[in-house]
Design a protein around this motif. Structure first.
Motif, PDB file in Angstrom:
ATOM      1  N   VAL A   1     -29.967 -15.667 -33.305  1.00 10.25           N
ATOM      2  CA  VAL A   1     -30.596 -15.645 -34.629  1.00 10.25           C
ATOM      3  C   VAL A   1     -29.594 -16.025 -35.715  1.00 10.25           C
ATOM      4  O   VAL A   1     -29.945 -16.745 -36.656  1.00 10.25           O
ATOM      5  N   ALA A   2     -28.356 -15.594 -35.594  1.00  8.78           N
ATOM      6  CA  ALA A   2     -27.354 -15.971 -36.600  1.00  8.78           C
ATOM      7  C   ALA A   2     -27.185 -17.484 -36.649  1.00  8.78           C
ATOM      8  O   ALA A   2     -27.152 -18.079 -37.734  1.00  8.78           O
ATOM      9  N   LEU A  21     -32.964  -2.741 -29.088  1.00 11.03           N
ATOM     10  CA  LEU A  21     -31.710  -3.497 -29.179  1.00 11.03           C
ATOM     11  C   LEU A  21     -31.966  -4.949 -29.578  1.00 11.03           C
ATOM     12  O   LEU A  21     -31.178  -5.537 -30.333  1.00 11.03           O
ATOM     13  N   VAL A  22     -33.052  -5.526 -29.089  1.00 10.02           N
ATOM     14  CA  VAL A  22     -33.400  -6.897 -29.476  1.00 10.02           C
ATOM     15  C   VAL A  22     -33.685  -6.964 -30.972  1.00 10.02           C
ATOM     16  O   VAL A  22     -33.176  -7.840 -31.676  1.00 10.02           O
ATOM     17  N   VAL A  23     -34.486  -6.037 -31.473  1.00 10.54           N
ATOM     18  CA  VAL A  23     -34.810  -6.008 -32.913  1.00 10.54           C
ATOM     19  C   VAL A  23     -33.538  -5.770 -33.734  1.00 10.54           C
ATOM     20  O   VAL A  23     -33.311  -6.437 -34.749  1.00 10.54           O
ATOM     21  N   ALA A  24     -32.697  -4.854 -33.267  1.00 11.30           N
ATOM     22  CA  ALA A  24     -31.425  -4.612 -33.968  1.00 11.30           C
ATOM     23  C   ALA A  24     -30.559  -5.870 -33.946  1.00 11.30           C
ATOM     24  O   ALA A  24     -29.953  -6.232 -34.964  1.00 11.30           O
ATOM     25  N   GLY A  25     -30.532  -6.563 -32.813  1.00  9.97           N
ATOM     26  CA  GLY A  25     -29.731  -7.780 -32.694  1.00  9.97           C
ATOM     27  C   GLY A  25     -30.238  -8.915 -33.568  1.00  9.97           C
ATOM     28  O   GLY A  25     -29.448  -9.591 -34.240  1.00  9.97           O
ATOM     29  N   THR A  26     -31.559  -9.126 -33.582  1.00 11.35           N
ATOM     30  CA  THR A  26     -32.095 -10.207 -34.422  1.00 11.35           C
ATOM     31  C   THR A  26     -31.913  -9.879 -35.902  1.00 11.35           C
ATOM     32  O   THR A  26     -31.635 -10.767 -36.707  1.00 11.35           O
ATOM     33  N   THR A  27     -32.039  -8.605 -36.247  1.00  9.62           N
ATOM     34  CA  THR A  27     -31.811  -8.190 -37.638  1.00  9.62           C
ATOM     35  C   THR A  27     -30.344  -8.384 -38.005  1.00  9.62           C
ATOM     36  O   THR A  27     -30.021  -8.904 -39.082  1.00  9.62           O
ATOM     37  N   LEU A  28     -29.447  -7.993 -37.113  1.00 11.04           N
ATOM     38  CA  LEU A  28     -28.025  -8.190 -37.345  1.00 11.04           C
ATOM     39  C   LEU A  28     -27.694  -9.680 -37.488  1.00 11.04           C
ATOM     40  O   LEU A  28     -26.902 -10.071 -38.348  1.00 11.04           O
TER      41      LEU A  28
END
Length: 192
Positions: A11-12, A135-142
């Protein structure tokens, strides 16, 4: 931890040059108050990606692992190609919202801008692929924050200096690699 780190990286990279990054730049230039904008990005992204991740998690329950891998491979190829196309920000998305202040304007504008965006689609696909939904949602948000917070803090300076074409190509390669991995998984699951 793969459920956190891969979505963050994907995502980044995909967010560089995306319309929401352009929106972050526009909001930073208009309001000149970075922290309410950053908190608006966090809230909007969590809400949007939580919904997208829930859809991905739910869709994954309808397909066999092999079929899901083929669907993911095709989706990753489509997002890889989509990533190569530069985004433009429509002035209509943000116009009229300024009267609500930086936090609420950012919250509304980011949530709407993410609807159907490649990072939202990527969140659906990643949540379908990885077992740890949160963790996926946290990762995409991060990943959104990694790409957007520097733009908000640095304003025009950073946006003018980034090699956007190269970054889009790297993001497309990352999605292509995920597609190849999904094909590999589909072939190994089909042979089993």
């Amino acid at each position: 931890m793969e459920s956190l780190f891969v979505p963050t990286l994907i995502v980044a990279l995909a967010e560089i040059g995306d319309k929401t990054q352009l929106l972050a730049l526009l909001l930073a230039a208009r309001f000149r108050k970075p922290w309410p904008i950053i908190w608006g990005i966090v809230a909007a992204t969590l809400a949007n990606h939580f919904a997208a991740g829930a859809v991905g998690n739910w869709v994954a329950s309808f397909f066999s692992a092999a079929t899901l891998s083929w669907i993911l491979a095709a989706s990753f190829v489509a997002v890889a190609l989509w990533t190569l196309v530069p985004d433009k920000l429509d002035d209509d998305e943000e116009s009229g919202l300024k009267k609500y202040g930086p936090f609420l304007t950012t919250l509304i504008a980011f949530f709407l801008a993410e609807m159907g965006d490649k990072t939202q689609v990527a969140t659906v696909m990643l949540a379908a692929q990885y077992p740890h939904f949160i963790l996926v949602v946290a990762g995409t948000t991060l990943g959104m924050l990694v790409a957007n917070v520097p733009v908000v803090l640095a304003g025009n300076f950073a946006a003018d200096k980034l090699p956007l074409t190269l970054i889009r190509r790297l993001a497309a390669l990352a999605f292509g690699a995920l597609a190849l991995y999904a094909v590999y998984k589909a072939l190994t699951l089909g042979a089993a």
